[in-house]
Design an enzyme around this catalytic site. Structure first.
Site, PDB file in Angstrom:
ATOM      1  N   ARG B 131       0.821  -1.232   0.000  1.00 39.14           N
ATOM      2  CA  ARG B 131       0.000   0.000   0.000  1.00 39.14           C
ATOM      3  C   ARG B 131       0.844   1.266   0.000  1.00 39.14           C
ATOM      4  O   ARG B 131       0.426   2.314   0.469  1.00 39.14           O
ATOM      5  CB  ARG B 131      -0.957   0.024   1.186  1.00 39.14           C
ATOM      6  CG  ARG B 131      -1.987  -1.100   1.146  1.00 39.14           C
ATOM      7  CD  ARG B 131      -3.160  -0.825   2.071  1.00 39.14           C
ATOM      8  NE  ARG B 131      -4.045  -1.984   2.120  1.00 39.14           N
ATOM      9  CZ  ARG B 131      -3.916  -2.982   2.999  1.00 39.14           C
ATOM     10  NH1 ARG B 131      -2.980  -2.942   3.917  1.00 39.14           N
ATOM     11  NH2 ARG B 131      -4.740  -3.993   2.947  1.00 39.14           N
ATOM     12  N   ASN B 256      -0.498  20.557 -20.682  1.00 42.84           N
ATOM     13  CA  ASN B 256      -0.814  19.799 -21.896  1.00 42.84           C
ATOM     14  C   ASN B 256      -0.729  20.629 -23.164  1.00 42.84           C
ATOM     15  O   ASN B 256      -1.167  20.182 -24.228  1.00 42.84           O
ATOM     16  CB  ASN B 256      -2.217  19.182 -21.771  1.00 42.84           C
ATOM     17  CG  ASN B 256      -2.223  18.030 -20.799  1.00 42.84           C
ATOM     18  OD1 ASN B 256      -1.235  17.302 -20.680  1.00 42.84           O
ATOM     19  ND2 ASN B 256      -3.324  17.863 -20.093  1.00 42.84           N
ATOM     20  N   HIS B 276       8.113  11.170 -28.595  1.00 46.35           N
ATOM     21  CA  HIS B 276       7.065  11.977 -27.961  1.00 46.35           C
ATOM     22  C   HIS B 276       7.375  13.479 -28.065  1.00 46.35           C
ATOM     23  O   HIS B 276       6.511  14.278 -28.442  1.00 46.35           O
ATOM     24  CB  HIS B 276       6.889  11.560 -26.501  1.00 46.35           C
ATOM     25  CG  HIS B 276       5.897  12.398 -25.758  1.00 46.35           C
ATOM     26  ND1 HIS B 276       4.546  12.409 -26.075  1.00 46.35           N
ATOM     27  CD2 HIS B 276       6.035  13.274 -24.729  1.00 46.35           C
ATOM     28  CE1 HIS B 276       3.917  13.244 -25.276  1.00 46.35           C
ATOM     29  NE2 HIS B 276       4.799  13.782 -24.447  1.00 46.35           N
TER      30      HIS B 276
END
Lengths: 371, 371
Positions: B131, B256, B276
């Site tokens: 976790r 973005n 990219h």
């Protein structure tokens, strides 16, 4: 128990206070006809829900879906096989692929309908899909109602390691309707009572007293007594979790009362021989005996605990307990403590403490006391 | 650019301020001999590290491991094949099983050595093992240094859906040594500059000026200019992320800029045709044209951007761009906006805005302008 609390009506709500991750637990008998309104109140306008349920509670899941489905809320349903093997990476991936195929996005909501397995699995799916989407729990077992509904622990298993992968992810809402347990077999129901009694021992002496006075009604699933027991259990757990949300301070460890023994019993007996709550019941007995051996409490603690567990038809001994096999499991379990055995032990009903570096010989004696 | 800032020595540190999840980014040329001390200072005494690296940077990973390995710190190493396919659930499970087998526990630390793929994958492993355990990033590509080292986004892919599963998980430390890029091919290196230039356009006009004055040195990988460019990029991104850590307010969307076009180019050109950063370079050109068409900025913005991208040897057109194929991809990409096309567009160098409900015909025109 005199249900004279202002909140002790047919319905009540426990608020789990975790700052901006706070959420309500709604506890009722027969209020599921109003779940749609509760969802809208909590989540606002929502257009897509993914309901993931245990195959064993399909009718209840369908009833929940029928309540919330509307012209504006699309509900997709996935059924997951019952049992611990569903907490696998394969099942996790299958659910994620299904969600993608169903067009889930960041504003979708995952609704888990089932016991601990479904809550853990669907919770981790919600925690990780699109880096975390909203999550609602509809527990259908007593154990899930009093344990998994508070704490935010989600997770799946690796082979040989339970809950080794997961996240802390809090639900937006927990919806508990005791009618969901209608078809729950007695043995499953009763095993959930072990965790209820645990809260009395670790945190709330008055609650323990009430449970003693109402054990028969609890076994009979009296709705009012049951709602009270669930609420007090959730309140206890919420108090502890609120102080230590991510298990960093050590406070949360008190919830493990009886569990170090229980895990060792389950591991050596073979998972499935005992239900988890049954193992916890026996584990609490061993822990209480250990506390008495170490002069931490008087024998009356064990006596009262024994009587209450028996009144709730829970096992208090495990004839096949094998101390020689259990000890190594306990040592592994506790690796965070540098290989030293640590236990949560009662000093009186309503209070426990973390006790470190316990002599293995004392642990063996405690195990043998409950064979 | 006059490196007259007090912090502009051989080494500097950017603090990413996220409350109790804050962490330092250490930027240097040749300081990796001191990583062990930095780790101990940040993490305290640690006994077990799991170093996960891209197969392509094995020598650098071995050098890092040699620095940090000691009598008290055990270092296990896993090599992951280069490339996007490693961001799979199968690879994720393999790493989790390996960690369990190597005895990892809650106090172990995951160290990612590589580019974005390794950071995303190892980051999600760290976020979900037990976790969530501690995580350190040692980026070895320019793109990872200026992009993945800030923001806390980790994740893996589902078939057909990038980064669909993951978590927000902040590292404890990011260790950037520009020497790690020694063997990085020019094309990869240059493609990282597209993201550097992006920060100038969206957030920092003075930085854009500096990049214009120093483009030649940047292309030559001048260490001082490079450290400055990395630091300013990390500062820009840290400012934006600090205002919107979990991508809830919309502020983070400005990162973005150029990316909606870029993703559509990548998807329709076939992943792998362009790097990219190259797609981002072309995407920024399309976005700037769209902004001019919509009267949001004057043509000088596009002119300056074009010149800087060209000076950094980045592509500014994509002859195979197919508007008819790109538009549906963009529509899907933006499903959170109810199927309406939204873009981050410049109003001047150093400032962008979110523009909603853009006419698809305008988008097509902007794409065609850069074929």
């Amino acid at each position: 128990m005199k249900p004279d609390l202002a909140t002790d009506r047919d319905e009540s709500t426990v608020l789990v206070d975790l700052g901006d991750r706070s959420y309500p637990i709604h506890i009722s008998t027969g209020a599921t006809g109003r779940i749609a309104a509760a969802l809208e109140k909590t989540l606002g306008q929502t257009s897509h829900a993914l309901l993931i349920h245990d195959a064993a509670v399909e009718p209840w899941a369908e009833a929940v879906a029928a309540q919330i489905r509307s012209d504006t809320l699309r509900v997709d349903i996935a059924s997951v096989p019952s049992g611990e093997p569903s907490k696998s990476i394969a099942q996790y991936q299958e659910l994620l692929d299904w969600m993608l195929e169903r067009g889930a996005d960041r504003r979708s909501v995952v609704i888990a309908v089932g016991g601990g397995v479904i809550g853990d699995l669907a919770g981790f799916v919600a925690a990780s899909f699109a880096r975390g989407i909203r999550f609602v729990q509809v527990p259908t077992t007593l154990l899930a109602m009093v344990d998994s509904s508070v704490g935010g622990k989600t997770g799946i298993n690796l082979s040989g390691a339970k809950n080794m992968v997961g996240a802390f992810w809090q639900p937006e809402l927990v919806w508990i309707d005791t009618l969901a347990m209608k078809t729950l077999p007695d043995r499953s129901y009763l095993s959930g009572l072990a965790e209820v009694i645990k809260y009395g021992v670790i945190d709330d002496a008055a609650f323990f007293d009430d449970l003693e006075s109402n054990a028969a009604a609890l076994v009979e699933r009296d709705p009012e007594v049951l709602r009270y027991a669930i609420r007090q259990s959730c309140l206890s757990k919420a108090r502890v979790v609120g102080e230590d949300e991510r298990e960093t301070s050590g406070r949360r460890a008190i919830l493990n009362y009886g569990h170090t023994f229980a895990h060792a019993i389950e591991a050596t007996a073979g998972y499935g021989t005992l239900l988890h709550g049954e193992a916890v019941s026996i584990g609490m007995q061993m822990a209480a005996s250990l506390a008495i051996q170490l002069d931490l409490c008087d024998p009356g603690v064990l006596e009262r605990q024994t009587q209450l567990l028996q009144a709730c038809r829970l096992p208090i001994t495990f004839p096949a307990a094998d101390a020689a096999a259990m000890l190594p499991v306990m040592m592994r379990d506790k690796k965070v403590a540098h290989g030293k055995l640590r236990f949560i032990l009662p000093t009186k009903i309503g209070h426990v403490e973390l006790v470190g570096d316990v002599d293995p010989a004392e642990v063996e004696t405690a195990i043998r006391a409950h064979r």
